[in-house]
Write a protein that holds these residues in place. Structure first.
Motif, short mmCIF file in Angstrom:
data_model
loop_
_atom_site.label_atom_id
_atom_site.label_comp_id
_atom_site.label_asym_id
_atom_site.label_seq_id
_atom_site.Cartn_x
_atom_site.Cartn_y
_atom_site.Cartn_z
N TYR A 1 0.84 -1.21 0.00
CA TYR A 1 0.00 0.00 0.00
C TYR A 1 0.87 1.24 0.00
CZ TYR A 1 -3.77 3.19 1.47
OH TYR A 1 -4.68 4.22 1.55
N GLU A 2 0.57 2.16 -0.90
CA GLU A 2 1.37 3.39 -1.01
C GLU A 2 1.11 4.34 0.14
OE1 GLU A 2 0.22 4.70 -4.88
OE2 GLU A 2 1.88 3.66 -5.89
N PRO B 1 -8.27 4.57 -5.39
CA PRO B 1 -9.23 3.52 -5.72
C PRO B 1 -9.14 3.02 -7.15
CG PRO B 1 -10.29 5.28 -4.48
CD PRO B 1 -8.92 5.77 -4.83
N SER B 2 -8.92 3.91 -8.10
CA SER B 2 -8.89 3.47 -9.50
C SER B 2 -7.72 2.54 -9.78
CB SER B 2 -8.82 4.69 -10.42
OG SER B 2 -7.64 5.45 -10.16
N ARG B 3 -6.61 2.77 -9.10
CA ARG B 3 -5.44 1.90 -9.32
C ARG B 3 -5.46 0.66 -8.44
NH1 ARG B 3 -0.28 5.42 -8.53
NH2 ARG B 3 -1.60 6.44 -6.96
N ASP B 4 -6.03 0.78 -7.25
CA ASP B 4 -5.94 -0.32 -6.29
C ASP B 4 -7.11 -1.29 -6.37
OD1 ASP B 4 -3.51 0.48 -5.27
OD2 ASP B 4 -4.36 1.69 -3.66
N ARG B 5 -8.01 -1.12 -7.37
CA ARG B 5 -9.09 -2.09 -7.51
C ARG B 5 -8.55 -3.49 -7.80
NH1 ARG B 5 -14.02 0.29 -7.47
NH2 ARG B 5 -14.08 2.53 -7.92
N ASP B 6 -7.42 -3.54 -8.48
CA ASP B 6 -6.83 -4.85 -8.76
C ASP B 6 -6.34 -5.55 -7.49
OD1 ASP B 6 -7.25 -4.82 -11.49
OD2 ASP B 6 -5.36 -3.80 -11.92
N LEU B 7 -6.28 -4.81 -6.37
CA LEU B 7 -5.85 -5.40 -5.11
C LEU B 7 -7.03 -5.76 -4.21
CD1 LEU B 7 -2.85 -3.03 -4.24
CD2 LEU B 7 -2.76 -5.30 -5.29
N ASN B 8 -8.24 -5.68 -4.74
CA ASN B 8 -9.41 -5.97 -3.92
C ASN B 8 -9.29 -7.32 -3.22
OD1 ASN B 8 -10.79 -3.62 -4.33
ND2 ASN B 8 -12.16 -4.42 -5.91
N ASP B 9 -9.66 -7.32 -1.93
CA ASP B 9 -9.67 -8.49 -1.05
C ASP B 9 -8.29 -8.86 -0.51
OD1 ASP B 9 -12.43 -8.85 -1.22
OD2 ASP B 9 -12.23 -10.00 -3.08
N VAL B 10 -7.25 -8.16 -0.93
CA VAL B 10 -5.94 -8.40 -0.32
C VAL B 10 -5.98 -7.89 1.13
CG1 VAL B 10 -3.49 -7.78 -0.32
CG2 VAL B 10 -4.64 -8.33 -2.47
N ILE B 11 -5.55 -8.72 2.06
CA ILE B 11 -5.48 -8.37 3.48
C ILE B 11 -4.04 -8.01 3.78
CG2 ILE B 11 -5.80 -9.21 5.83
CD1 ILE B 11 -7.85 -11.21 4.68
N GLY C 1 -11.06 -0.88 -4.05
CA GLY C 1 -9.84 -0.11 -4.27
C GLY C 1 -9.41 0.74 -3.11
N THR C 2 -10.10 0.64 -1.97
CA THR C 2 -9.78 1.47 -0.81
C THR C 2 -9.42 0.59 0.38
OG1 THR C 2 -11.33 3.17 -1.56
CG2 THR C 2 -10.65 3.27 0.73
N ALA C 3 -8.40 1.01 1.12
CA ALA C 3 -7.98 0.26 2.31
C ALA C 3 -8.99 0.48 3.42
CB ALA C 3 -6.59 0.69 2.75
N GLN C 4 -9.61 -0.60 3.90
CA GLN C 4 -10.59 -0.53 4.97
C GLN C 4 -10.01 -1.21 6.21
OE1 GLN C 4 -13.57 1.02 4.71
NE2 GLN C 4 -13.13 1.58 2.59
N LEU C 5 -9.96 -0.45 7.31
CA LEU C 5 -9.41 -0.98 8.56
C LEU C 5 -10.23 -2.17 9.03
CD1 LEU C 5 -7.38 -0.63 10.92
CD2 LEU C 5 -9.08 0.87 11.99
N LEU C 6 -9.55 -3.24 9.43
CA LEU C 6 -10.21 -4.42 9.98
C LEU C 6 -10.17 -4.34 11.50
CD1 LEU C 6 -8.87 -7.30 7.69
CD2 LEU C 6 -11.11 -6.21 7.63
N THR C 7 -11.31 -4.39 12.11
CA THR C 7 -11.43 -4.43 13.57
C THR C 7 -12.12 -5.73 13.94
OG1 THR C 7 -13.58 -3.35 13.55
CG2 THR C 7 -11.63 -1.92 13.65
N PRO C 8 -12.01 -6.18 15.19
CA PRO C 8 -12.73 -7.40 15.58
C PRO C 8 -14.22 -7.32 15.26
CG PRO C 8 -11.16 -6.78 17.28
CD PRO C 8 -11.16 -5.67 16.27
#
Length: 632
Positions: A515-516, A521-531, A615-622
Motif C-alpha cells: 500500500y502506497e 481507488p482506481s489503481r488499487d481495484r486490482d488489489l481488492n480483497d488483499v489483506i 480499491g480502498t484500504a478498509q481498517l479491519l477491527t474485531p
C-alpha cells in the motif's frame, strides 16, 4: 523439523531454528501426587495401573475395555499425568480429549481440568483453552488442596488468557491474592495488571459489573482511568497517585504493579540532554529528515515535556565514522543518543564492551548479533510484519501457504522470519517463489499455483499415450492462502493473475509495502480483497496527531509518512525505555504500532490490519470482521 517446501529462483538457503519448546517444562507430577494417590486408591483389576503405557493409543484402548467408567477415567488420568511427567503433552492431550474421558464428574472432573489446563497452556492450544474456559469458574482453583491451590490458579489464569478471556483471568488472580496470603504481593499484582491491560474496552465495560467485591472494583477503576484518551506520561502518574488516595486500603495502593510504580517515577528520570544523530545528506537524507521532523513534531506535541530542561541537539552522520562520533558524544553531558539510521554504523557499536551513554538505534543488528547493554534497536522491521502475517495465517486456519517474495537480502530476511514463525505455529510453506522485477510474472504465478506442473503432466501423458489429450490445467489443491510480498505496481499485476490461474478463491496476505499510503481507488481495484498489515499512522481513521502534522507537511502521507511516524515513536520511546526494559509485558501505543521490548533491547511492533475493498484500504477491527463472518 522445518516444513518442506519447494524453492525456485533462489541460491542461498538460510538456516532456521527449530520450533520453540513448549512451555511448562516442569511437569505437573510434583503438584498432583497427593491428589492422584487419592483418586487412584480404588485400583483396577483388569488393567495394571502401575504400568505407564507407551502411547496414548494404548491407554485409550486399555480404558475402553474396562466396564467401570470411573475406573477407566482414573486410569486415563494417571496415564495423562505420566505423559506430562515426560513432557509429552501431545500424548496427554490425545488422552484427555478422547471419548472415554468425556464428562468426568466430581474429583475426577477437578483432576481432568487441572491436567487439561497444564497441557493446553504448554501446547498453547487456544481452541482447547476456549473449550476449557467454559467450564472454569473464578473459584475453580479453590477445589484443590492448599499446597496445589496456587499452581492451579496460575494454570487457570493462563488458560483463560490463552482463551482471550483476560478479565476472568484477572478475577482468578484477584481471588487467589485474597485466598492465599503466602503469595508474593508484587508478583501477583503485576500479573493482575497485565491481564487487565489485555482486556478489551468492550469486555471491561460490559462484564466488569459481574465481578463483585471491593478489591476487584478497585482494580477495574484503576484500569479504566489509565485508558482515558490523550493521557501523557505525567498525567498517568498523577492519575495513579490520585487513585491511591481514593483507595488507601486497597492492596494495589499499598503495593502498586511495577509498571505503575515506574510510570509514577519516570517523569523525574527522563533524559534531558538528547542527541539526534541522523544522515541529512546523501542517499538517506530524505529518510533522515523525515525521522527528524517526526521526532520534533512529537516533542512539541507532548504537553508533558519540560522544554526549559530538555535540550535536543541534531548531528549529521552522513560520511562520519559513527563509532568515533559516539566516543566524542559520550564524552559530553549526554543522557541519550537517538540514531544512527545506517545499519553499518549500528553494527560498529555492537563491538563496544561498554556504552556509557545509552543509544536508541534506528535500525536492527543482523540476526544472531548480541547487543551490548545500553544499545536499543528500533525501526520499521520487515521481520515484524512477516511474523504477524504468519500469526494471521494460523489464526484463520490457513496453515498451508504459498509465497511470492522478491529477491535480495531484504527478501531473505523476511522469508527467514516468515518460515521461522510458521514453523513455530505448526504451519507449512508449500512453495516459495523468489522473483526479480524484470521476471515474467505469468510464469512466476503459474509455477506458484502448480499450473506449470499440471501442464507438464498432461504433456507427459500425451507423449506416453501417443495421442492428443483434452486438457484443462488445474491449480494445486493443497494451498490455503498466498503470501504476496510486493510493492503496489507489482502487486497490481500479481493479484489478477491469481484469478487467471484458478487461484482467485485463495485469500491473499501482504505486508505494508503493498500500500502506497494514499487512497487510489482506481489503481488499487486490482488489489481488492488483499489483506495487509500497516501502521496506525496510515490506517487509523481517528489519528489527530497525523491529521495535524500532515496539514503542515502534506508530503508525509506516503512512504515518508511511515518514517515520520517512526521519528515520532522514537521521541516517545526516549522517555519510556526503562519502562519497557524493566516491566514484563509493558507496551506503548505508537504511530508505528504497539511497541514492546525483547530482552535484548530490540523494539518490536504489532501493527493494524486492513483489506482492500473497492480499491480502498478498509481498517479491519474485531467488530468488522465478526460482521463480515456473519454476512458470509
Amino acid at each position: 523439523m522445518m516444513p518442506s517446501f519447494t524453492r525456485r529462483h533462489k541460491r542461498n538457503y538460510p538456516e532456521y531454528r527449530e520450533p520453540a519448546m513448549t512451555k511448562h517444562c516442569l511437569t505437573l507430577r510434583t503438584f498432583t501426587t497427593v491428589l492422584m494417590l487419592t483418586m487412584l486408591a480404588t485400583g483396577c483389576a483388569s488393567v495394571n495401573l502401575e504400568t505407564q503405557p507407551e502411547t496414548a493409543g494404548q491407554a485409550i484402548e486399555a480404558a475402553s475395555k474396562l466396564s467401570d467408567r470411573n475406573e477407566a477415567q482414573r486410569y486415563l488420568l494417571r496415564s495423562a499425568d505420566g505423559f506430562q511427567s515426560q513432557n509429552d503433552h501431545e500424548s496427554a492431550r490425545n488422552i484427555l480429549q478422547s471419548k472415554p474421558m468425556a464428562d468426568p464428574s466430581g474429583e475426577l472432573k477437578d483432576q481432568y481440568l487441572l491436567l487439561s489446563m497444564g497441557s493446553a497452556t504448554a501446547l498453547e492450544d487456544s481452541d482447547w483453552a476456549r473449550q476449557l474456559s467454559d467450564q472454569l469458574k473464578p473459584d475453580q482453583f479453590l477445589n484443590y488442596d492448599r499446597g496445589l491451590m496456587a499452581h492451579a490458579a496460575t494454570l487457570q489464569a493462563e488458560t483463560l488468557q490463552l482463551a482471550d478471556d483476560h478479565l476472568s483471568a484477572a478475577a482468578t488472580l484477584i481471588l487467589l491474592a485474597q485466598s492465599d496470603t503466602r503469595q508474593n504481593a508484587q508478583q501477583i499484582h503485576d500479573r493482575i495488571w497485565q491481564a487487565l491491560k489485555a482486556t478489551s474496552d468492550t469486555q471491561l465495560s460490559e462484564e466488569s459489573g459481574q465481578i463483585l467485591g471491593y478489591e476487584a472494583q478497585g482494580w477495574i477503576e484503576l484500569t479504566g482511568i489509565l485508558r482515558e484518551p490523550g493521557m501523557n506520561l505525567d498525567a498517568q502518574g498523577r492519575a495513579v497517585r490520585q487513585w491511591q488516595n481514593n483507595w488507601p486500603g486497597h492492596p494495589a495502593a499499598i503495593t502498586p504493579p511495577s509498571e505503575l510504580q515506574l510510570i509514577a517515577s519516570l517523569a523525574e528520570s527522563r533524559p534531558e540532554q538528547i542527541t539526534l544523530a541522523l544522515p541529512l545528506e546523501g542517499p538517506l537524507a530524505s529518510a533522515g529528515k523525515a525521522i527528524r521532523d517526526g521526532f520534533f513534531a512529537a516533542y512539541y506535541d507532548d504537553q508533558s515535556a519540560d522544554r526549559s530542561k530538555t535540550s535536543i541537539r541534531v548531528v549529521n552522520t552522513a560520511g562520519q565514522n559513527f563509532r568515533d562520533l559516539y566516543q566524542e558524544l559520550s564524552g559530553g553531558d549526554q543522557d541519550l543518543i537517538v540514531g544512527p539510521l545506517e545499519k553499518e554504523s549500528l553494527q560498529s557499536l555492537a563491538e563496544l564492551s561498554t556504552m556509557p551513554v545509552p543509544v536508541l538505534g534506528l535500525n536492527y543488528l543482523p540476526q544472531g548479533s548480541a547487543a551490548p547493554s545500553g544499545l536499543y534497536q528500533f525501526g520499521l522491521s520487515a521481520e515484524d510484519e512477516a511474523r504477524q502475517i504468519a500469526d494471521r495465517l494460523r489464526q484463520e486456519n490457513n496453515d498451508q501457504a504459498l509465497a511470492l517474495i522478491p529477491q535480495g537480502e531484504w527478501g531473505d530476511r523476511l522469508e527467514a522470519a516468515l518460515l521461522e514463525r510458521m514453523a513455530e505455529n505448526g504451519s507449512t510453506a508449500l512453495d516459495i517463489e523468489r522473483y526479480f522485477r524484470e521476471d515474467n510474472f505469468r510464469t512466476i504465478v503459474a509455477d506458484l499455483l502448480g499450473i506449470t506442473a499440471s501442464r507438464e503432466r498432461a504433456i507427459d501423458v500425451e507423449r506416453t499415450a501417443g495421442v492428443n489429450v483434452e486438457f484443462e490445467p488445474r491449480r494445486r489443491q493443497d494451498a490455503d492462502a498466498v503470501v504476496m510480498v510486493a510493492e503496489p505496481t507489482i502487486a497490481r499485476q500479481f493479484k489478477p493473475l491469481f484469478a487467471f490461474y484458478f487461484g482467485g478463491d485463495l485469500p491473499v496476505y501482504s505486508p505494508s509495502m503493498v500500500y502506497e499510503g494514499n487512497p487510489a481507488p482506481s489503481r488499487d481495484r486490482d488489489l481488492n480483497d488483499v489483506i495487509f498489515t500497516d501502521i496506525p499512522w496510515v490506517l487509523d481513521d481517528q489519528n489527530e496527531f497525523r491529521d495535524t502534522a500532515t496539514q503542515a507537511l502534506p508530503d508525509m502521507r506516503g512512504q515518508l509518512g511511515r518514517l515520520f511516524a517512526m521519528g515520532s515513536d522514537a521521541w516517545n520511546l526516549s522517555k519510556r525505555l526503562p519502562l519497557l526494559r524493566q516491566v514484563e509485558g509493558a507496551s506503548i501505543e505508537g504511530q508505528t504500532g504497539v511497541l514492546t521490548m525483547a530482552p535484548g533491547g530490540s523494539i518490536h511492533r504489532q501493527q493494524m490490519w486492513a483489506r482492500f475493498t473497492n480499491g480502498t484500504a478498509q481498517l479491519l477491527t474485531p467488530e468488522s470482521e465478526e460482521a463480515q463472518t456473519e454476512e458470509q
